[in-house]
Design an enzyme around this catalytic site. Structure first.
Site, short mmCIF file in Angstrom:
data_model
loop_
_atom_site.label_atom_id
_atom_site.label_comp_id
_atom_site.label_asym_id
_atom_site.label_seq_id
_atom_site.Cartn_x
_atom_site.Cartn_y
_atom_site.Cartn_z
N HIS A 57 17.22 33.50 30.61
CA HIS A 57 16.68 34.22 29.45
C HIS A 57 15.16 34.33 29.52
CE1 HIS A 57 20.67 33.80 27.89
NE2 HIS A 57 20.59 32.49 27.84
N HIS A 219 24.40 36.55 26.72
CA HIS A 219 25.10 36.28 27.97
C HIS A 219 26.09 37.40 28.26
CE1 HIS A 219 24.26 32.55 25.73
NE2 HIS A 219 23.67 32.20 26.85
#
Lengths: 331, 331
Positions: A57, A219
């Site tokens: 991330h 995700h």
């Protein structure tokens, strides 16, 4: 797999080592616990602010460790929560008389690791609080969460509690501020492509050439709807409507507006989304007090974006405007 | 085409409008000439620094207009030089008693537009100089240039001349500094995927699933060699060797090291390249004085990266460390 990677198992450690090599004066890397921490942490006069989560991330969270932001980040492997003992060791290393605040984006795996890590740290006398972030309006429960997911909006919580801790606020006050910011922060995202985790070597899910995933998780989890790709303005409207409608807004309100890239989308396109969102807010009488257009919380190389709104008041605006330092150099 | 775009013809104007909306206090957008300029420019006490080029390389150059960087950017359409009259009008708007410096990355189309725009501006009494940037070591001549191409290394020229102009240096001195930085700056890039221009709607060139283009230009032009995809360390070594070998370096030298993403590569991967490059430099006795890991000069959504080295001395290091402001918000 079209990536800069050596051994996929070393993806995270090599990235962390790179961050430390690039910031030798300010950051330390502790390989045993995947830990990136400020060299001047812990400081007795401040609450230590820590966030963990899966890797993949970036820049969240290992690249926003610095003055006025995080004191440390303890990431897991790509899209995997950090092991509970990493959380425990991190809390111990960051322990100060004022305490440690663990920020957790609401994903069940992360909650579990942090709940257990906190318990272990407290059993050794480390004063610790957990603050859950759950800004994603896309779905109520999701593939990997009970309740709303925590996504890019956590950036504003980090900035606010980072600033509050820097001026010496006590743990209770830092927690109050973090909760307050989380309560007025809403996000929704859209994926145009899947992402490719280095260890998998192929896209994480299938998305047709003319499809997009509206309300995607960071995700790649399913969101609200998979449907036909739309134009930029239509997408901006859909994301913005979702976040505005989730809080009571009135004409005259001020907001921070973030257009966050998910990793594979160039910043030029983010400004096309920003343009529309800004104008639509103006039409509702809502003023953008602070603008954020960049990558803040990504999903590896996913093409896509999210829009975050934070309802501002004087207290929050002052905290968001406080000085800070991160490893990301823009000039 | 997996992009946030409305009418592809409006890609650049909508992006520019977005930038202006996000920065209402500091930047102005002049739609007639695709112009983004500082609201406080031109200033009588400083040389105006201007860069144009095709769009599609953001944040270069429209997102690095600000104090200590560019006074204005006049981009063309995606991968197209600005029209000569845009350059002319920009030079007129930015005219100051101290003059205007036009920075041009060496691409033949840009050279032509800027040479003609300069001539037109000078005929109306605007004092103007052009500084060509040609940092790309990949090829001697290329598809679209005579001589070496100008790529991401221009960032360092901008930063140095921006700082020099901010302290009031005269045009001759600003040009001297810009040339000096260009002379010690070297770059080489690699593409893992092609990019997709919005107006074309499909990839600009074909690159096999297991291929990479070594020495690629920032529009995807061929470089040194198309060959089988390699690991991150091997790629970093190849790029670094090319730039180090192109200047005489000795043990004890200090450098600025930039790992620049080309648009579709996440920052995590850039740090994996950085790690290797930093270590390889250390092995040669070369110290990294300043690190840059981010997107600076991109090729739309191309997956890829470039490595730039700048040989530092005290004068250059001081200019690179000077304060600056750009529209890109990292906290």
């Amino acid at each position: 797999m079209k990536k800069f990677v050596n051994d996929p198992k070393q993806f995270v450690p090599e990235m962390l080592e790179g961050i430390a090599l690039a910031n030798p004066d300010t950051l330390a890397y502790v390989p045993e616990y995947n830990l990136i921490m400020r060299k001047d942490a812990p400081r007795d006069d401040k609450v230590s602010i820590v966030q963990g989560s899966g890797s993949g991330h970036e820049p969240a969270h290992v690249m926003i460790v610095g003055k006025g932001m995080l004191d440390a980040a303890c990431p897991g492997d790509v899209f995997a929560a950090p092991p509970m003992d990493y959380v425990y060791e991190t809390a111990k290393k960051l322990a100060t008389p004022k305490g440690v605040l663990l920020l957790v984006n609401n994903y069940t795996g992360d909650r579990m690791a942090f709940d257990m890590g906190k318990e272990m740290a407290e059993s050794e006398g480390v004063r610790t609080e957990i603050l859950m972030i759950n800004d994603d309006v896309a779905v109520k429960d999701s593939t990997y969460t009970i309740g709303r997911r925590g996504v890019a909006g956590n950036f504003f919580v980090i900035k606010a509690v980072g600033a509050a801790s820097e001026r010496g606020d006590d743990l209770e006050e830092v927690v109050r501020i973090g909760k307050k910011v989380n309560d007025v922060t809403r996000t929704m995202g859209v994926a145009l492509t899947a992402c490719t985790p280095p260890a998998k070597g192929s896209p994480l899910f299938d998305l047709g050439a003319d499809e997009m995933e509206v309300g995607v998780g960071i995700h790649g989890e399913p969101g609200r709807e998979r449907r036909k790709l739309a134009g930029a303005d239509e997408i901006a409207d859909e994301l913005l409507d979702a976040v505005v409608d989730d809080l009571p807004y009135a004409s005259g309100d001020r907001v921070a507006l973030m257009v966050n890239g998910l990793g594979g989308t160039p910043i030029s396109e983010l400004y096309i989304l920003y343009r529309r969102a800004h104008k639509q807010l103006a039409d509702r009488g809502i003023t953008v007090g602070r603008s954020y257009v960049n990558e803040y919380c990504t999903s590896l190389d996913m093409a896509g974006a999210s829009i975050t709104l934070v309802k501002l008041d004087d207290e929050i605006e002052e905290l968001l405007a406080a000085p800070a330092e991160v490893p990301i150099r823009v000039f």
